[in-house]
Motif scaffolding. Structure first.
Motif, PDB file in Angstrom:
ATOM      1  N   ARG A  69      -0.983   5.494   6.521  1.00 51.71           N
ATOM      2  CA  ARG A  69      -1.475   4.782   5.007  1.00 51.71           C
ATOM      3  C   ARG A  69      -2.937   4.228   5.187  1.00 51.71           C
ATOM      4  NH1 ARG A  69       3.410   2.547   2.706  1.00 51.71           N
ATOM      5  NH2 ARG A  69       4.813   4.687   3.290  1.00 51.71           N
ATOM      6  N   THR A  70      -3.684   3.788   6.280  1.00 49.62           N
ATOM      7  CA  THR A  70      -4.918   3.710   6.358  1.00 49.62           C
ATOM      8  C   THR A  70      -5.821   4.701   6.506  1.00 49.62           C
ATOM      9  OG1 THR A  70      -4.958   3.247   8.770  1.00 49.62           O
ATOM     10  CG2 THR A  70      -4.571   1.191   7.129  1.00 49.62           C
ATOM     11  N   LYS A  71      -5.315   5.907   6.699  1.00 49.76           N
ATOM     12  CA  LYS A  71      -5.839   7.520   6.786  1.00 49.76           C
ATOM     13  C   LYS A  71      -6.527   7.179   8.415  1.00 49.76           C
ATOM     14  CE  LYS A  71      -5.019   9.090   2.949  1.00 49.76           C
ATOM     15  NZ  LYS A  71      -3.608   8.762   2.819  1.00 49.76           N
ATOM     16  N   SER A  72      -6.056   6.448   9.265  1.00 48.62           N
ATOM     17  CA  SER A  72      -6.556   6.632  10.528  1.00 48.62           C
ATOM     18  C   SER A  72      -6.118   7.995  11.263  1.00 48.62           C
ATOM     19  CB  SER A  72      -5.742   5.677  11.410  1.00 48.62           C
ATOM     20  OG  SER A  72      -5.975   5.749  12.839  1.00 48.62           O
ATOM     21  N   VAL A  73      -5.233   8.853  10.614  1.00 43.65           N
ATOM     22  CA  VAL A  73      -4.647  10.196  10.764  1.00 43.65           C
ATOM     23  C   VAL A  73      -4.638  10.583   9.427  1.00 43.65           C
ATOM     24  CG1 VAL A  73      -3.508   9.721  13.087  1.00 43.65           C
ATOM     25  CG2 VAL A  73      -2.272   9.245  10.829  1.00 43.65           C
ATOM     26  N   VAL A  83       0.956  -1.317   0.111  1.00 45.02           N
ATOM     27  CA  VAL A  83       0.086  -0.048   0.228  1.00 45.02           C
ATOM     28  C   VAL A  83       0.977   1.179  -0.235  1.00 45.02           C
ATOM     29  CG1 VAL A  83      -1.760   1.181   1.286  1.00 45.02           C
ATOM     30  CG2 VAL A  83      -1.682  -1.259   1.302  1.00 45.02           C
ATOM     31  N   SER A  84       0.716   2.109  -0.971  1.00 49.47           N
ATOM     32  CA  SER A  84       1.646   3.215  -1.061  1.00 49.47           C
ATOM     33  C   SER A  84       1.091   4.403  -0.449  1.00 49.47           C
ATOM     34  CB  SER A  84       1.617   3.607  -2.744  1.00 49.47           C
ATOM     35  OG  SER A  84       0.264   4.122  -3.046  1.00 49.47           O
ATOM     36  N   GLN A  85       1.786   5.457  -0.413  1.00 50.44           N
ATOM     37  CA  GLN A  85       1.283   6.672   0.449  1.00 50.44           C
ATOM     38  C   GLN A  85       0.146   7.345  -0.123  1.00 50.44           C
ATOM     39  OE1 GLN A  85       4.765   9.543   0.441  1.00 50.44           O
ATOM     40  NE2 GLN A  85       5.757   7.794   1.541  1.00 50.44           N
ATOM     41  N   ASP A 116       2.612  -3.563  12.510  1.00 50.04           N
ATOM     42  CA  ASP A 116       1.353  -3.811  11.801  1.00 50.04           C
ATOM     43  C   ASP A 116       1.321  -4.743  10.866  1.00 50.04           C
ATOM     44  OD1 ASP A 116      -1.469  -3.869  12.164  1.00 50.04           O
ATOM     45  OD2 ASP A 116      -1.786  -1.784  11.439  1.00 50.04           O
ATOM     46  N   TYR A 117       2.003  -4.024   9.492  1.00 46.06           N
ATOM     47  CA  TYR A 117       1.893  -4.727   8.460  1.00 46.06           C
ATOM     48  C   TYR A 117       3.004  -4.546   7.753  1.00 46.06           C
ATOM     49  CZ  TYR A 117      -3.153  -4.921   9.029  1.00 46.06           C
ATOM     50  OH  TYR A 117      -4.713  -5.028   9.335  1.00 46.06           O
ATOM     51  N   ARG A 118       4.389  -5.442   8.234  1.00 41.68           N
ATOM     52  CA  ARG A 118       5.563  -4.920   7.438  1.00 41.68           C
ATOM     53  C   ARG A 118       5.591  -5.235   6.165  1.00 41.68           C
ATOM     54  NH1 ARG A 118      10.604  -6.626   9.687  1.00 41.68           N
ATOM     55  NH2 ARG A 118       9.857  -6.364  11.834  1.00 41.68           N
ATOM     56  N   GLY A 119       4.988  -6.273   5.578  1.00 40.93           N
ATOM     57  CA  GLY A 119       5.095  -6.836   4.033  1.00 40.93           C
ATOM     58  C   GLY A 119       4.418  -5.713   3.210  1.00 40.93           C
ATOM     59  N   ILE A 120       2.934  -5.648   3.756  1.00 41.35           N
ATOM     60  CA  ILE A 120       2.183  -4.868   2.944  1.00 41.35           C
ATOM     61  C   ILE A 120       2.605  -3.291   2.782  1.00 41.35           C
ATOM     62  CG2 ILE A 120      -0.212  -4.089   2.628  1.00 41.35           C
ATOM     63  CD1 ILE A 120      -1.394  -6.460   3.978  1.00 41.35           C
ATOM     64  N   ILE A 121       3.086  -2.809   4.024  1.00 46.18           N
ATOM     65  CA  ILE A 121       3.386  -1.465   4.053  1.00 46.18           C
ATOM     66  C   ILE A 121       4.862  -1.267   3.314  1.00 46.18           C
ATOM     67  CG2 ILE A 121       3.455   0.537   5.334  1.00 46.18           C
ATOM     68  CD1 ILE A 121       1.867  -0.580   7.412  1.00 46.18           C
TER      69      ILE A 121
END
Ligand SMILES: [Zn+2]
Length: 371
Positions: free
Chosen positions: A280-284, A72-74, A307-312
């Motif tokens: 990345r998840t727009k929690s902030v 997941v990109s920026q 949290d998600y080292r691979g996906i991020i």
């Protein structure tokens, strides 16, 4: 008096001279990762290999083309977009060999940046099939972690995730498998099932709908954490606290309610923060608005996690470095790494043992940096 001990300030004397030196210290500093999703931690190269071995067709054939689809990109717009990655990854993790490999490689990746203990979480119902049971999924992960301990010296535990979107029957399957595998004595000597979590879309499925599971876990002495206040408001945070969870996953929205924040300080319930994940998840809205520094200065116990080292596409060293950009000092971070040990789902004697190891290692590391 500041809730953060002045003893930590001593470690500040080790002021590294360059960014590279700082990065090295953060990498070598003993750390734990207590909020780490096994499926989201898969290496992209492993995704490619698992697909090849299982003759699963991926939407891309090369690592270069695959990475944009599974990382997941920026520019990621929402948690939903983030979760869209899982339909690619999950079908590859539905047999014992794949899960064992995922768990083993997680230990290997942890060892590479001196994460000494990892609590890997996953929702075994997502990995189960007609031929592959929830129990077998748990067993495979434990086997991978055992090999990880043997080869890389990384101790670990498994947290079983119930999913908000799953039926009560499916969550019961996961819960019962967890209950069967859980031992209070699960410690450092051997990886075991150490606790439960609730994950998934908290906007659609309120925490209180799962209250019975939390109450049952408490009755059996099984520690629980809960994703709450990550995507929306503080109602799920309040609910999780009322269910006496030992930790909160993320809790970023706690910033909206100073009174509740004071309550979290009073209760001493730590937040499992994943800074980059939250961005990345727009929690902030963006990195600069992340409340982790303000939480910490207000006396909230914070822990830093991948949290998600691979996906991020990050590691924990990256998260520690990011925390520095948000105003944490090296001494703060060394203190957080050490105090995170106290929040592990481990028997008290094991936490104490690990803490003493961390203290000795940190002394050696920062002593050297001072010389
Ligand atoms: Zn999470």
């Amino acid at each position: 008096m500041s809730p953060h001990k002045p003893a930590a300030a001593k470690r500040d004397e080790a002021s590294p001279r360059t960014t590279a030196e700082m990065r090295r210290l953060l990498r070598e500093m003993p750390k734990v990762d207590i909020h780490c999703h096994l499926d989201g931690s898969l290496r992209p190269a492993t995704v490619l290999e698992l697909a090849k071995e299982r003759k699963v067709k991926l939407p891309a054939a090369t690592l270069k083309d695959l990475i944009p689809l599974i990382q997941v990109s920026q520019s990621c717009q929402s948690l939903k977009e983030f979760l869209d990655v899982f339909p690619i990854i999950l079908p590859l993790l539905r047999d014992a060999r794949a899960l064992e490999r995922a768990a083993y490689e997680l230990c290997e990746d942890c060892a590479a940046e001196n994460i000494r203990h990892v609590e890997a979480r996953f929702a075994p119902v997502l990995n189960a099939t007609a031929k592959f049971t929830v129990e077998a999924a748990l067993e495979a992960v434990l086997k991978g972690l055992e090999r990880g301990l043997k080869d890389h010296g990384v101790t670990s535990g498994v947290i079983v995730c119930l999913m908000r979107s799953h039926s009560p029957k499916d969550n019961r399957r996961a819960f019962d498998a967890m209950k069967k595998a859980y031992r209070e004595s699960n410690g450092l000597a051997e990886p075991g099932v150490v606790g439960m979590d609730l994950a998934g879309d908290e906007a659609r499925y309120p925490t209180m709908e799962y209250a019975d599971f939390f109450e049952e876990a408490r009755k059996f002495g099984i520690p629980a954490t809960c994703h709450a206040g990550e995507t929306v408001g503080t109602a799920n945070l309040r609910a999780a606290l009322s269910l006496e969870v030992r930790r909160i996953g993320h809790g970023t929205h706690l910033m909206e309610d100073p009174a509740l924040q004071q309550e979290v300080v009073r209760l001493g319930v730590p937040l499992e923060i994943g800074i980059t994940s939250n961005v990345r998840t727009k929690s902030v809205p963006d990195l600069a608005s992340h409340p982790v520094t303000s939480f910490y200065r207000s006396g909230v116990k914070v822990t830093l996690n991948t949290d998600y080292r691979g996906i991020i596409g990050i590691d924990l060293t990256h998260e520690f470095e990011t925390a520095m950009h948000l105003g944490f000092s090296l001494a703060d971070l060394a203190g957080i790494a050490l105090d995170s040990v106290d929040h592990l789902f481990l028997p008290a004697a094991d936490r104490e043992r690990l803490r003493r190891r961390f203290e000795a290692e940190s002394r050696a590391l920062f002593g050297k940096a001072n010389a």
